[in-house]
Design a protein around this motif. Structure first.
Motif, PDB file in Angstrom:
ATOM      1  N   LEU A  21       0.852  -1.186   0.000  1.00  0.00           N
ATOM      2  CA  LEU A  21       0.000   0.000   0.000  1.00  0.00           C
ATOM      3  C   LEU A  21       0.888   1.236   0.000  1.00  0.00           C
ATOM      4  O   LEU A  21       1.969   1.238   0.592  1.00  0.00           O
ATOM      5  CB  LEU A  21      -0.889   0.038   1.249  1.00  0.00           C
ATOM      6  N   MET A  22       0.413   2.301  -0.642  1.00  0.00           N
ATOM      7  CA  MET A  22       1.107   3.585  -0.585  1.00  0.00           C
ATOM      8  C   MET A  22       0.087   4.683  -0.300  1.00  0.00           C
ATOM      9  O   MET A  22      -0.924   4.792  -0.990  1.00  0.00           O
ATOM     10  CB  MET A  22       1.864   3.876  -1.886  1.00  0.00           C
ATOM     11  N   TRP A  23       0.363   5.470   0.752  1.00  0.00           N
ATOM     12  CA  TRP A  23      -0.530   6.548   1.163  1.00  0.00           C
ATOM     13  C   TRP A  23       0.198   7.876   0.987  1.00  0.00           C
ATOM     14  O   TRP A  23       1.371   8.005   1.325  1.00  0.00           O
ATOM     15  CB  TRP A  23      -0.959   6.388   2.618  1.00  0.00           C
ATOM     16  N   PHE A  24      -0.544   8.865   0.491  1.00  0.00           N
ATOM     17  CA  PHE A  24       0.017  10.186   0.243  1.00  0.00           C
ATOM     18  C   PHE A  24      -0.640  11.232   1.149  1.00  0.00           C
ATOM     19  O   PHE A  24      -1.861  11.397   1.141  1.00  0.00           O
ATOM     20  CB  PHE A  24      -0.187  10.582  -1.226  1.00  0.00           C
ATOM     21  N   GLY A  84      -0.108  -2.101  -4.808  1.00  0.00           N
ATOM     22  CA  GLY A  84      -1.428  -2.726  -4.856  1.00  0.00           C
ATOM     23  C   GLY A  84      -2.568  -1.741  -4.738  1.00  0.00           C
ATOM     24  O   GLY A  84      -3.483  -1.716  -5.559  1.00  0.00           O
ATOM     25  N   ALA A  85      -2.547  -0.888  -3.702  1.00  0.00           N
ATOM     26  CA  ALA A  85      -3.619   0.086  -3.475  1.00  0.00           C
ATOM     27  C   ALA A  85      -3.012   1.427  -3.101  1.00  0.00           C
ATOM     28  O   ALA A  85      -1.975   1.493  -2.438  1.00  0.00           O
ATOM     29  CB  ALA A  85      -4.571  -0.388  -2.376  1.00  0.00           C
ATOM     30  N   VAL A  86      -3.682   2.497  -3.503  1.00  0.00           N
ATOM     31  CA  VAL A  86      -3.195   3.855  -3.285  1.00  0.00           C
ATOM     32  C   VAL A  86      -4.282   4.674  -2.597  1.00  0.00           C
ATOM     33  O   VAL A  86      -5.450   4.619  -2.996  1.00  0.00           O
ATOM     34  CB  VAL A  86      -2.811   4.525  -4.624  1.00  0.00           C
ATOM     35  N   LEU A  87      -3.890   5.405  -1.561  1.00  0.00           N
ATOM     36  CA  LEU A  87      -4.769   6.372  -0.906  1.00  0.00           C
ATOM     37  C   LEU A  87      -4.073   7.716  -0.910  1.00  0.00           C
ATOM     38  O   LEU A  87      -2.858   7.789  -0.679  1.00  0.00           O
ATOM     39  CB  LEU A  87      -5.071   5.992   0.542  1.00  0.00           C
ATOM     40  N   ALA A  88      -4.832   8.784  -1.165  1.00  0.00           N
ATOM     41  CA  ALA A  88      -4.258  10.125  -1.158  1.00  0.00           C
ATOM     42  C   ALA A  88      -5.252  11.089  -0.534  1.00  0.00           C
ATOM     43  O   ALA A  88      -6.427  11.107  -0.910  1.00  0.00           O
ATOM     44  CB  ALA A  88      -3.888  10.568  -2.571  1.00  0.00           C
ATOM     45  N   TRP A  89      -4.781  11.864   0.427  1.00  0.00           N
ATOM     46  CA  TRP A  89      -5.589  12.911   1.050  1.00  0.00           C
ATOM     47  C   TRP A  89      -5.226  14.221   0.373  1.00  0.00           C
ATOM     48  O   TRP A  89      -4.087  14.699   0.469  1.00  0.00           O
ATOM     49  CB  TRP A  89      -5.290  12.996   2.536  1.00  0.00           C
ATOM     50  N   LEU A  90      -6.187  14.815  -0.334  1.00  0.00           N
ATOM     51  CA  LEU A  90      -5.928  16.023  -1.104  1.00  0.00           C
ATOM     52  C   LEU A  90      -6.824  17.160  -0.630  1.00  0.00           C
ATOM     53  O   LEU A  90      -7.931  16.921  -0.130  1.00  0.00           O
ATOM     54  CB  LEU A  90      -6.186  15.771  -2.595  1.00  0.00           C
ATOM     55  N   PRO A  91      -6.398  18.409  -0.798  1.00  0.00           N
ATOM     56  CA  PRO A  91      -7.282  19.542  -0.510  1.00  0.00           C
ATOM     57  C   PRO A  91      -8.410  19.615  -1.533  1.00  0.00           C
ATOM     58  O   PRO A  91      -8.395  18.919  -2.555  1.00  0.00           O
ATOM     59  CB  PRO A  91      -6.355  20.754  -0.602  1.00  0.00           C
ATOM     60  N   ALA A  92      -9.389  20.467  -1.259  1.00  0.00           N
ATOM     61  CA  ALA A  92     -10.577  20.525  -2.110  1.00  0.00           C
ATOM     62  C   ALA A  92     -10.270  21.068  -3.496  1.00  0.00           C
ATOM     63  O   ALA A  92     -10.905  20.684  -4.476  1.00  0.00           O
ATOM     64  CB  ALA A  92     -11.653  21.390  -1.436  1.00  0.00           C
ATOM     65  N   HIS A  93      -9.291  21.972  -3.604  1.00  0.00           N
ATOM     66  CA  HIS A  93      -9.093  22.695  -4.862  1.00  0.00           C
ATOM     67  C   HIS A  93      -7.939  22.088  -5.649  1.00  0.00           C
ATOM     68  O   HIS A  93      -6.852  22.665  -5.751  1.00  0.00           O
ATOM     69  CB  HIS A  93      -8.840  24.179  -4.588  1.00  0.00           C
ATOM     70  N   GLY A 111      -5.500  -2.246  -9.402  1.00  0.00           N
ATOM     71  CA  GLY A 111      -5.849  -2.193  -7.984  1.00  0.00           C
ATOM     72  C   GLY A 111      -6.661  -0.950  -7.694  1.00  0.00           C
ATOM     73  O   GLY A 111      -6.847  -0.094  -8.563  1.00  0.00           O
ATOM     74  N   PRO A 112      -7.166  -0.827  -6.479  1.00  0.00           N
ATOM     75  CA  PRO A 112      -7.995   0.333  -6.142  1.00  0.00           C
ATOM     76  C   PRO A 112      -7.161   1.571  -5.858  1.00  0.00           C
ATOM     77  O   PRO A 112      -6.026   1.487  -5.381  1.00  0.00           O
ATOM     78  CB  PRO A 112      -8.737  -0.130  -4.880  1.00  0.00           C
ATOM     79  N   ALA A 113      -7.721   2.727  -6.166  1.00  0.00           N
ATOM     80  CA  ALA A 113      -7.100   4.016  -5.861  1.00  0.00           C
ATOM     81  C   ALA A 113      -8.176   4.927  -5.293  1.00  0.00           C
ATOM     82  O   ALA A 113      -9.244   5.078  -5.888  1.00  0.00           O
ATOM     83  CB  ALA A 113      -6.480   4.631  -7.106  1.00  0.00           C
ATOM     84  N   PHE A 114      -7.899   5.526  -4.148  1.00  0.00           N
ATOM     85  CA  PHE A 114      -8.886   6.351  -3.455  1.00  0.00           C
ATOM     86  C   PHE A 114      -8.316   7.743  -3.199  1.00  0.00           C
ATOM     87  O   PHE A 114      -7.168   7.882  -2.765  1.00  0.00           O
ATOM     88  CB  PHE A 114      -9.278   5.722  -2.112  1.00  0.00           C
ATOM     89  N   LEU A 115      -9.127   8.767  -3.467  1.00  0.00           N
ATOM     90  CA  LEU A 115      -8.798  10.139  -3.111  1.00  0.00           C
ATOM     91  C   LEU A 115      -9.744  10.588  -2.020  1.00  0.00           C
ATOM     92  O   LEU A 115     -10.961  10.402  -2.130  1.00  0.00           O
ATOM     93  CB  LEU A 115      -8.922  11.073  -4.317  1.00  0.00           C
ATOM     94  N   LEU A 116      -9.202  11.214  -0.979  1.00  0.00           N
ATOM     95  CA  LEU A 116     -10.020  11.732   0.108  1.00  0.00           C
ATOM     96  C   LEU A 116      -9.800  13.229   0.200  1.00  0.00           C
ATOM     97  O   LEU A 116      -8.662  13.701   0.259  1.00  0.00           O
ATOM     98  CB  LEU A 116      -9.663  11.037   1.427  1.00  0.00           C
ATOM     99  N   CYS A 117     -10.920  13.977   0.190  1.00  0.00           N
ATOM    100  CA  CYS A 117     -10.854  15.435   0.149  1.00  0.00           C
ATOM    101  C   CYS A 117     -11.796  16.018   1.194  1.00  0.00           C
ATOM    102  O   CYS A 117     -12.618  15.322   1.783  1.00  0.00           O
ATOM    103  CB  CYS A 117     -11.246  15.963  -1.232  1.00  0.00           C
TER     104      CYS A 117
END
Length: 215
Positions: A21-24, A84-93, A111-117
């Protein structure tokens, strides 16, 4: 918020398949003990953080825009085929061209990739095929609303029970506090005051999902 507990079964399934897993830029450094309790293998987790260095130089930018280096690294990770899977927490803009590049990279990612804003991102256009709005709904409970999906729209919010992280006494106190807040919001709404918006937006930008694990 509970997004990691929501995604934990899918992330565990990825690791059980021998992939990492890789988280940003998570908003805070995750607790290793809590991640292990969710079933995650810390030896197969890489965390990339640019938020701290950016805040030291330009504090306001951490909420206004994502560092270009983070977006570049995220895109390259999706194209690499080594995660395998990527998660990234990004600002709204985040600019739409950047989201389009991430979408194209995610389509090639196995694999799955998720962005959280932040919730403010919900009013902005997105190329993600699935968008969810998350908000707390009491102790160890998450309210989930489908904002965008393939097929007919959904207007019903789901309430999901998450793996508990609080003691029984702490959960009782949290439920009592949530009840007081709900009654206060109901009173404000009756008086013509709009209640708070959902506190997080969630977008899945990859079309491939691993099988859910039993954990």
């Amino acid at each position: 918020m509970g997004e990691l507990r929501l995604l934990a079964p899918a992330l565990v399934a990825v690791q059980q398949g021998g992939r990492s897993l890789m988280w940003f830029d998570p908003p805070a450094l995750p607790c290793g003990w809590t991640l292990s309790a969710l079933g995650l293998d810390l030896r197969q987790l890489v965390i990339v953080r640019a938020r701290d260095g950016l805040a030291a130089q330009h504090p306001a930018r951490t909420r206004l825009q994502a560092p270009a280096d983070v977006l570049w690294a995220l895109e390259q990770t999706l194209r690499s085929g080594h995660v395998g899977a990527v998660l990234a927490w990004l600002p709204a803009h985040v600019r739409l061209p950047s989201l389009r590049r991430l979408q194209l990279a995610a389509q090639a990612h196995d694999g799955p990739a998720f962005l959280l804003c932040e919730a403010a991102a919900l009013v902005r256009p997105s190329v993600a095929p699935l968008r969810l709005a998350l908000s707390p709904a009491g102790a160890d409970t998450l309210a989930l609303r489908i904002v965008k999906r393939r097929g007919p729209p959904s207007t019903t919010a789901l309430h999901l029970e998450l793996m508990p992280t609080l003691s029984a006494q702490a959960r009782a106190r949290a439920r009592a506090q949530a009840g007081r807040v709900a009654r206060q919001i109901a009173g404000e709404t009756a008086a013509g005051v709009v209640g708070p918006a959902a506190s997080s937006a969630f977008a899945r930008i990859s079309g491939r999902t691993p099988s859910r694990s039993s954990t």
